[in-house]
Write a protein that holds these residues in place. Structure first.
Motif, PDB file in Angstrom:
ATOM      1  N   UNK A 113       0.821  -1.206   0.000  1.00 45.05           N
ATOM      2  CA  UNK A 113       0.000   0.000   0.000  1.00 45.05           C
ATOM      3  C   UNK A 113       0.853   1.252   0.000  1.00 45.05           C
ATOM      4  N   UNK A 114       1.955   1.229   0.754  1.00 44.32           N
ATOM      5  CA  UNK A 114       2.783   2.421   0.857  1.00 44.32           C
ATOM      6  C   UNK A 114       3.599   2.621  -0.411  1.00 44.32           C
ATOM      7  N   UNK A 115       4.529   3.531  -0.360  1.00 42.68           N
ATOM      8  CA  UNK A 115       5.338   3.876  -1.525  1.00 42.68           C
ATOM      9  C   UNK A 115       5.960   2.635  -2.160  1.00 42.68           C
ATOM     10  N   UNK A 116       5.753   2.483  -3.451  1.00 43.18           N
ATOM     11  CA  UNK A 116       6.178   1.280  -4.166  1.00 43.18           C
ATOM     12  C   UNK A 116       7.279   1.653  -5.146  1.00 43.18           C
ATOM     13  N   UNK A 117       8.510   1.219  -4.861  1.00 44.78           N
ATOM     14  CA  UNK A 117       9.639   1.515  -5.744  1.00 44.78           C
ATOM     15  C   UNK A 117       9.962   0.353  -6.677  1.00 44.78           C
ATOM     16  N   UNK A 118       9.119  -0.651  -6.689  1.00 42.95           N
ATOM     17  CA  UNK A 118       9.399  -1.842  -7.477  1.00 42.95           C
ATOM     18  C   UNK A 118       9.289  -1.593  -8.970  1.00 42.95           C
ATOM     19  N   UNK A 165      -5.894  26.124  -4.601  1.00 47.23           N
ATOM     20  CA  UNK A 165      -5.487  24.868  -3.973  1.00 47.23           C
ATOM     21  C   UNK A 165      -4.024  24.925  -3.564  1.00 47.23           C
ATOM     22  N   UNK A 166      -3.724  24.210  -2.497  1.00 43.61           N
ATOM     23  CA  UNK A 166      -2.349  24.056  -2.024  1.00 43.61           C
ATOM     24  C   UNK A 166      -2.146  22.579  -1.704  1.00 43.61           C
ATOM     25  N   UNK A 167      -1.066  22.006  -2.225  1.00 43.25           N
ATOM     26  CA  UNK A 167      -0.843  20.566  -2.118  1.00 43.25           C
ATOM     27  C   UNK A 167       0.560  20.292  -1.601  1.00 43.25           C
ATOM     28  N   UNK A 168       0.661  19.336  -0.692  1.00 43.91           N
ATOM     29  CA  UNK A 168       1.950  18.836  -0.221  1.00 43.91           C
ATOM     30  C   UNK A 168       2.019  17.349  -0.551  1.00 43.91           C
ATOM     31  N   UNK A 169       3.096  16.949  -1.235  1.00 46.09           N
ATOM     32  CA  UNK A 169       3.318  15.543  -1.589  1.00 46.09           C
ATOM     33  C   UNK A 169       4.546  15.063  -0.833  1.00 46.09           C
ATOM     34  N   UNK A 170       4.365  14.236   0.187  1.00 46.93           N
ATOM     35  CA  UNK A 170       5.476  13.884   1.085  1.00 46.93           C
ATOM     36  C   UNK A 170       6.529  12.984   0.466  1.00 46.93           C
ATOM     37  N   UNK A 171       6.168  12.170  -0.522  1.00 48.64           N
ATOM     38  CA  UNK A 171       7.141  11.273  -1.151  1.00 48.64           C
ATOM     39  C   UNK A 171       7.026  11.399  -2.663  1.00 48.64           C
ATOM     40  N   UNK A 187      14.823   9.957  -1.043  1.00 47.83           N
ATOM     41  CA  UNK A 187      14.359   9.409   0.223  1.00 47.83           C
ATOM     42  C   UNK A 187      13.200  10.240   0.760  1.00 47.83           C
ATOM     43  N   UNK A 188      12.371   9.610   1.578  1.00 43.71           N
ATOM     44  CA  UNK A 188      11.251  10.317   2.194  1.00 43.71           C
ATOM     45  C   UNK A 188      11.775  11.135   3.368  1.00 43.71           C
TER      46      UNK A 188
END
Length: 455
Positions: free
Chosen positions: A121-126, A200-206, A252-253
């Motif tokens: 579910x989380x960040x997928x680097x595959x 709109x204001x957006x933050x994308x953590x990864x 990196x996150x």
């Protein structure tokens, strides 16, 4: 392998059963619906959130089969016949004025080497696609003139129909030949509504890096020598003459790698407008050269984007411009522009007793405003950037309410490659649609996409 296939088939059947059971036995599940007079006397019991979720499930089953005229190169999967099945489920729950939305799919294909058996579910680097994927899962908290949304979501941006340089925040997934997906990304979004204007204001953590064709795909231009599609990488000219390994490094996150976007959408005298500013990572990776390896890395840039859409009688006009400036001069600063129009041939459609005939044409070009000058990266992303000198055409004719034909043509003068497309779509009822089309590719002998001509 048999056990894994059985699990996937069981999940598909279970989801189908849930949908059928909910449709055919909805009275038993959620309470019978009486006549209007009876319902006034005895109001229907309010559904719980779980009941809402299962009641609102919308399933879509897509089955695709492809046949290629030529066999593939020996080092890749050589099957000329490819098939895939996808069950997409989406649902939502209204919690007062708030909204919980979820979308997932389960998918299976005979391109088994392009899939990963684990769920994530989380960040997928595959470099492989998942058999089960939660594509969107977000919650929207609503106020009088503001919304806050957080979770995994698709972020739409831009006005162009065929090529949109501003619509770059969805994660592209071209790992599987047959199904190309747009995956949601993790974000927190704040919206403020003021009449015809939305801020709109957006933050994308990864950073969710795009995923290109797997090394097993016939579309991969690396000739099977690595897990990377070399057409999507900015490699040095002597890369094929060395034995250096190719290693991909993801940002990196961390706080320093947070991405932020601020935007505005509005209408002015019948013209739809948007403007967006973005700080984050460029969608095009660069290659840093070391003694024993090439490191594929994503570098930071600042984007200013704007666009419009307007309708004048039978004409619709639209356009976008994206100005990208790189920090530390790691890549070339560019201005990417696309202008397009859609025209409706109403009189011709009436004479031919058709419902609608329309054509869309777009042209995209790029202007380099500043050269790269960072010694860590010997090569810019010029060879792999999209929209440098491209033309896009699309013709669509609605013959009846349930039958249409379509065709298209694209030309990429920068990569010396073109594509022809033609097909039709037939809807038998509101639940069943069949579409078929053919694609023909052409290229010069010097094109980096020369191998695609066999596809």
């Amino acid at each position: 392998m048999f056990f894994k296939k059985t699990i996937v088939i069981f999940i598909v059947l279970l989801n189908c059963w849930q949908f059928c059971y909910a449709e055919e036995n909805i009275d038993d599940l959620f309470g019978s619906m009486s006549s209007e007079s009876e319902s006034q006397e005895k109001p229907e019991a309010k559904k719980s959130y779980a009941e809402q979720f299962f009641h609102n499930i919308k399933p879509t089953i897509t089955v695709t089969a492809e046949r290629f005229r030529y066999k593939n190169r020996p080092e890749a999967q050589s099957n000329r016949h490819i098939w895939a099945g996808n069950l997409n489920l989406e649902s939502q729950v209204n919690i007062g004025k708030d909204l919980l939305f979820a979308e997932m799919w389960t998918e299976y294909s005979n391109l088994e080497a392009s899939y990963h058996h684990n769920f994530q579910l989380e960040r997928d680097q595959g470099k492989k696609r998942r058999y089960i994927q939660i594509n969107q899962l977000y919650y929207t908290k609503s106020f009088d003139s503001n919304d806050i949304t957080f979770g995994k979501m698709l972020i739409e941006n831009g006005t162009s129909e065929l090529y949109s340089p501003a619509d770059r925040f969805k994660r592209g997934d071209g790992i599987s030949d047959t199904f190309k997906h747009e995956e949601g990304i993790w974000a927190i979004r704040f919206f403020h509504y003021a009449g015809k204007h939305t801020f709109n204001f957006t933050v994308m953590p990864v950073f969710e890096q795009p995923r290109s064709f797997s090394k097993h795909s016939r579309w991969n231009t690396s000739n099977g020598t690595s897990g990377f599609d070399t057409n999507s990488l900015a490699l040095p000219d002597d890369a094929g003459l060395t034995n250096k390994e190719l290693t991909e490094r993801f940002p990196e996150a961390s706080i320093k790698n947070l991405q932020a976007m601020i935007g505005w959408n509005g209408k002015f005298q019948g013209i739809d407008l948007f403007a967006t500013a973005y700080h984050g990572f460029s969608p095009n990776a660069l290659t840093r050269t070391a003694e024993t390896s090439y490191y594929v890395e994503f570098v930071k840039a600042f984007d200013l984007m704007a666009g419009f859409s307007a309708t004048v009688k039978k004409w619709e006009f639209h356009g976008e411009v994206v100005s990208r400036t790189f920090y530390k001069n790691t890549d070339e600063d560019t201005i990417n522009t696309v202008l397009g129009t859609t025209y409706s041939f109403d009189s011709i459609a009436q004479k031919m007793k058709m419902k609608k005939i329309e054509m869309t044409a777009e042209y995209a070009w790029e202007h380099i405003t500043n050269d790269a000058s960072n010694h860590n990266y010997q090569t810019s992303s010029r060879k792999v950037r999209a929209g440098r000198d491209n033309m896009f055409l699309k013709l669509r004719a609605e013959c009846t309410d349930n039958f249409e034909i379509f065709g298209g043509y694209t030309m990429d003068w920068a990569k010396e490659f073109d594509t022809w497309t033609a097909g039709f779509k037939k809807s038998f009822n509101k639940n069943l649609t069949i579409s078929t089309w053919t694609e023909i590719y052409g290229s010069s002998v010097n094109s980096p996409l020369r191998s695609w001509a066999r596809n």
